[in-house]
Structure formats: structure tokens, C-alpha cells
Design a protein around this motif. Structure first.
Motif, short mmCIF file in Angstrom:
data_model
loop_
_atom_site.label_atom_id
_atom_site.label_comp_id
_atom_site.label_asym_id
_atom_site.label_seq_id
_atom_site.Cartn_x
_atom_site.Cartn_y
_atom_site.Cartn_z
N PRO A 150 56.48 103.28 -63.85
CA PRO A 150 56.51 104.39 -62.88
C PRO A 150 57.90 104.71 -62.35
O PRO A 150 58.29 105.88 -62.28
CB PRO A 150 55.56 103.91 -61.77
N ARG A 151 58.66 103.71 -62.00
CA ARG A 151 60.01 103.95 -61.45
C ARG A 151 60.92 104.56 -62.51
O ARG A 151 61.66 105.51 -62.25
CB ARG A 151 60.59 102.65 -60.92
N ARG A 152 60.88 104.02 -63.71
CA ARG A 152 61.74 104.51 -64.80
C ARG A 152 61.39 105.95 -65.18
O ARG A 152 62.26 106.73 -65.55
CB ARG A 152 61.59 103.58 -66.01
N LEU A 153 60.11 106.31 -65.10
CA LEU A 153 59.71 107.69 -65.39
C LEU A 153 60.37 108.66 -64.42
O LEU A 153 60.81 109.74 -64.83
CB LEU A 153 58.18 107.83 -65.34
N MET A 154 60.48 108.29 -63.17
CA MET A 154 61.12 109.16 -62.19
C MET A 154 62.63 109.26 -62.45
O MET A 154 63.24 110.29 -62.19
CB MET A 154 60.85 108.69 -60.76
N VAL A 155 63.21 108.21 -63.02
CA VAL A 155 64.62 108.29 -63.43
C VAL A 155 64.78 109.37 -64.50
O VAL A 155 65.71 110.18 -64.46
CB VAL A 155 65.13 106.92 -63.95
N GLY A 156 63.85 109.39 -65.44
CA GLY A 156 63.89 110.42 -66.49
C GLY A 156 63.75 111.81 -65.92
O GLY A 156 64.45 112.74 -66.33
N VAL A 157 62.86 111.98 -64.96
CA VAL A 157 62.67 113.28 -64.30
C VAL A 157 63.98 113.72 -63.66
O VAL A 157 64.42 114.87 -63.83
CB VAL A 157 61.52 113.18 -63.26
N GLU A 158 64.62 112.81 -62.96
CA GLU A 158 65.90 113.13 -62.31
C GLU A 158 66.99 113.42 -63.32
O GLU A 158 67.77 114.37 -63.15
CB GLU A 158 66.31 111.98 -61.37
N ARG A 159 67.06 112.64 -64.38
CA ARG A 159 68.09 112.86 -65.42
C ARG A 159 67.96 114.24 -66.06
O ARG A 159 68.94 114.82 -66.49
CB ARG A 159 68.01 111.78 -66.48
N LEU A 160 66.73 114.74 -66.14
CA LEU A 160 66.53 116.07 -66.72
C LEU A 160 66.71 117.17 -65.68
O LEU A 160 66.56 118.35 -66.00
CB LEU A 160 65.14 116.17 -67.35
N GLY A 161 67.03 116.79 -64.45
CA GLY A 161 67.28 117.78 -63.40
C GLY A 161 66.01 118.42 -62.85
O GLY A 161 66.06 119.50 -62.27
N LEU A 162 64.89 117.74 -63.01
CA LEU A 162 63.64 118.25 -62.49
C LEU A 162 63.43 117.75 -61.06
O LEU A 162 63.96 116.70 -60.69
CB LEU A 162 62.48 117.79 -63.38
N PRO A 163 62.68 118.46 -60.24
CA PRO A 163 62.48 118.05 -58.85
C PRO A 163 61.59 116.80 -58.77
O PRO A 163 60.37 116.89 -58.89
CB PRO A 163 61.82 119.27 -58.21
N SER A 164 62.21 115.67 -58.56
CA SER A 164 61.47 114.41 -58.64
C SER A 164 60.39 114.28 -57.58
O SER A 164 59.31 113.74 -57.86
CB SER A 164 62.43 113.21 -58.58
N ALA A 165 60.63 114.77 -56.37
CA ALA A 165 59.60 114.66 -55.33
C ALA A 165 58.37 115.49 -55.71
O ALA A 165 57.23 115.01 -55.59
CB ALA A 165 60.15 115.12 -53.98
N GLU A 166 58.59 116.71 -56.20
CA GLU A 166 57.46 117.55 -56.62
C GLU A 166 56.71 116.94 -57.79
O GLU A 166 55.48 116.88 -57.78
CB GLU A 166 57.96 118.94 -57.05
N VAL A 167 57.45 116.49 -58.80
CA VAL A 167 56.82 115.89 -59.97
C VAL A 167 56.05 114.64 -59.56
O VAL A 167 54.91 114.43 -59.99
CB VAL A 167 57.85 115.58 -61.07
N GLY A 168 56.67 113.82 -58.71
CA GLY A 168 56.00 112.61 -58.23
C GLY A 168 54.69 112.92 -57.51
O GLY A 168 53.67 112.26 -57.74
N LEU B 222 50.35 107.89 -67.59
CA LEU B 222 51.36 108.32 -66.63
C LEU B 222 52.50 109.04 -67.34
O LEU B 222 52.96 110.10 -66.88
CB LEU B 222 51.88 107.11 -65.85
N ALA B 223 52.95 108.51 -68.45
CA ALA B 223 54.02 109.15 -69.21
C ALA B 223 53.57 110.53 -69.71
O ALA B 223 54.35 111.50 -69.66
CB ALA B 223 54.44 108.27 -70.39
N ALA B 224 52.33 110.64 -70.16
CA ALA B 224 51.81 111.93 -70.61
C ALA B 224 51.74 112.92 -69.45
O ALA B 224 52.09 114.10 -69.61
CB ALA B 224 50.44 111.74 -71.25
N GLU B 225 51.33 112.44 -68.29
CA GLU B 225 51.28 113.33 -67.13
C GLU B 225 52.68 113.80 -66.71
O GLU B 225 52.86 114.96 -66.34
CB GLU B 225 50.59 112.63 -65.96
N VAL B 226 53.65 112.91 -66.79
CA VAL B 226 55.04 113.30 -66.48
C VAL B 226 55.51 114.35 -67.48
O VAL B 226 56.17 115.34 -67.11
CB VAL B 226 55.96 112.07 -66.45
#
Length: 193
Positions: A110-128, A80-84
Motif C-alpha cells: 500500500p505505501r509503495r503504491l502511493m509512491v508510484g501515484v506521486e511519481r506520476l504526478g497524480l493527486p495522492s490524497a484523492e487517489v488514496g 489494490l494495485a488494480a484499483e490504483v
């Protein structure tokens, strides 16, 4: 009776570095350093800081490549981390995501990975959605299979100019391996392209 000397086969990188890989450093550097790693592996986490120092000290000498080798039997969220990280890569944010993953390695889920996505300013819904659909799993698996074919059994595993580095990965060990490879490349007039 004549005997033949026992020859040990040196594991080699079977999949050459291409434009599809995640690389940092000059493309024509005399040393290609490839790492097969896992974002949940604590040894890869220790190597991460060492590699940052190495790249700072040998900026013009080393082209560094990261490849995924998730050890899912011991790290349940490594795939999952590699896919993110791959979802971040298509948004030109692979290296910041890689840094975030190692900085937050102990809490990867899984939840913490989405925190990282958001912290980097990436679109979390799309990435999810993309990660949920496993859009990048083939890319991760391709790295893994290439690693297996190259004799990778654990992480981190390094290849220096195509030959597996079986020495340590402390800064002094990697500097010595890189410097020897650079000297050898210079003697041969061999620079990467």
C-alpha cells in the motif's frame, strides 16, 4: 456402432473488447490481443517487456487490451494495485501506471503504491481516498468475472482474435500467433472496428 470424433472446445473470449477497456494500438488492427493479468504476477512482469517489444514490432497489426485478473490468493496486493491503476486511468494515466507497477512489482504494498501515484504526478490524497473507498473494485471484478467466463485460470492469459492462446508467451511465440492471426484476417478481409 458409429462413434463421433472427440471434439475439443477451444476457449473463447466471452466479453468483447469495448471502449471501456484499456487498449493500445489501432482500433481497426487485424489482430486483437487481450491479456488477463495481475500486477504482482512475476510471469506477467516478464510478459510486460515482451509485449512492449511485440507492440513496437507489430505497431500497425495489433490492438492490445489489458484486463485485470488479480490472483489475490497468492498476491495480497493485486486487487489494490488494480484499483490504483484504475484510479490512474480516470486521470488518463493508466499506461504510465501500468509501466510503473511492473517496474516496481517486487515491492508492491500500500505505501509503495502511493509512491508510484506521486511519481506520476497524480493527486495522492484523492487517489488514496478513492482506492480506500474501493471506487474501482467493481471495474476490477468485472474484468475478473469476464476472465473466468472465458476460461482464464492463471496469469498471464492471452486471447488472439478471441481465441485463447495456449502457446508460450516468449516474443517468438507471440509474434508467430499474431502473424498467423493477421494472415487469417487478411484472407477473410476481416479487420477490427
Amino acid at each position: 456402432m458409429t462413434t463421433t470424433p472427440f471434439q475439443v472446445s477451444v476457449p473463447r473470449l466471452t466479453v468483447p473488447v469495448t471502449a471501456d477497456d484499456h487498449t493500445a494500438g489501432p482500433a481497426n488492427a487485424p489482430v486483437s490481443l487481450v491479456e488477463y493479468g495481475d500486477f504482482q504476477c512475476p510471469y506477467c512482469g516478464m510478459a510486460h517487456a515482451i509485449l512492449q517489444d511485440l507492440m513496437r514490432l507489430r505497431r500497425e497489426t495489433v490492438r492490445y487490451t489489458w484486463r485485470h485478473f488479480p490472483l489475490t490468493n497468492v498476491h495480497p496486493y493485486a486487487d489494490l494495485a488494480a484499483e490504483v491503476a484504475e484510479a490512474a486511468a480516470v486521470r488518463e494515466a493508466f499506461w504510465p501506471m501500468r509501466d510503473w507497477l511492473f517496474a516496481n512489482q517486487s515491492g508492491i504494498n500500500p505505501r509503495r503504491l502511493m509512491v508510484g501515484v506521486e511519481r506520476l504526478g497524480l493527486p495522492s490524497a484523492e487517489v488514496g481516498d478513492e482506492v480506500g473507498a474501493h471506487l474501482y473494485l467493481d471495474r476490477v471484478r468485472r474484468d475478473l468475472v469476464g476472465g473466468v467466463r472465458s476460461g482464464v485460470a492463471g496469469t498471464p492469459t492471452f486471447f488472439v482474435n478471441g481465441i485463447r492462446h495456449d502457446g508460450g508467451y516468449a516474443l517468438d511465440d507471440l509474434l508467430e500467433a499474431v502473424d498467423q492471426a493477421a494472415e487469417s484476417a487478411e484472407r477473410r478481409g476481416d479487420y477490427r472496428t
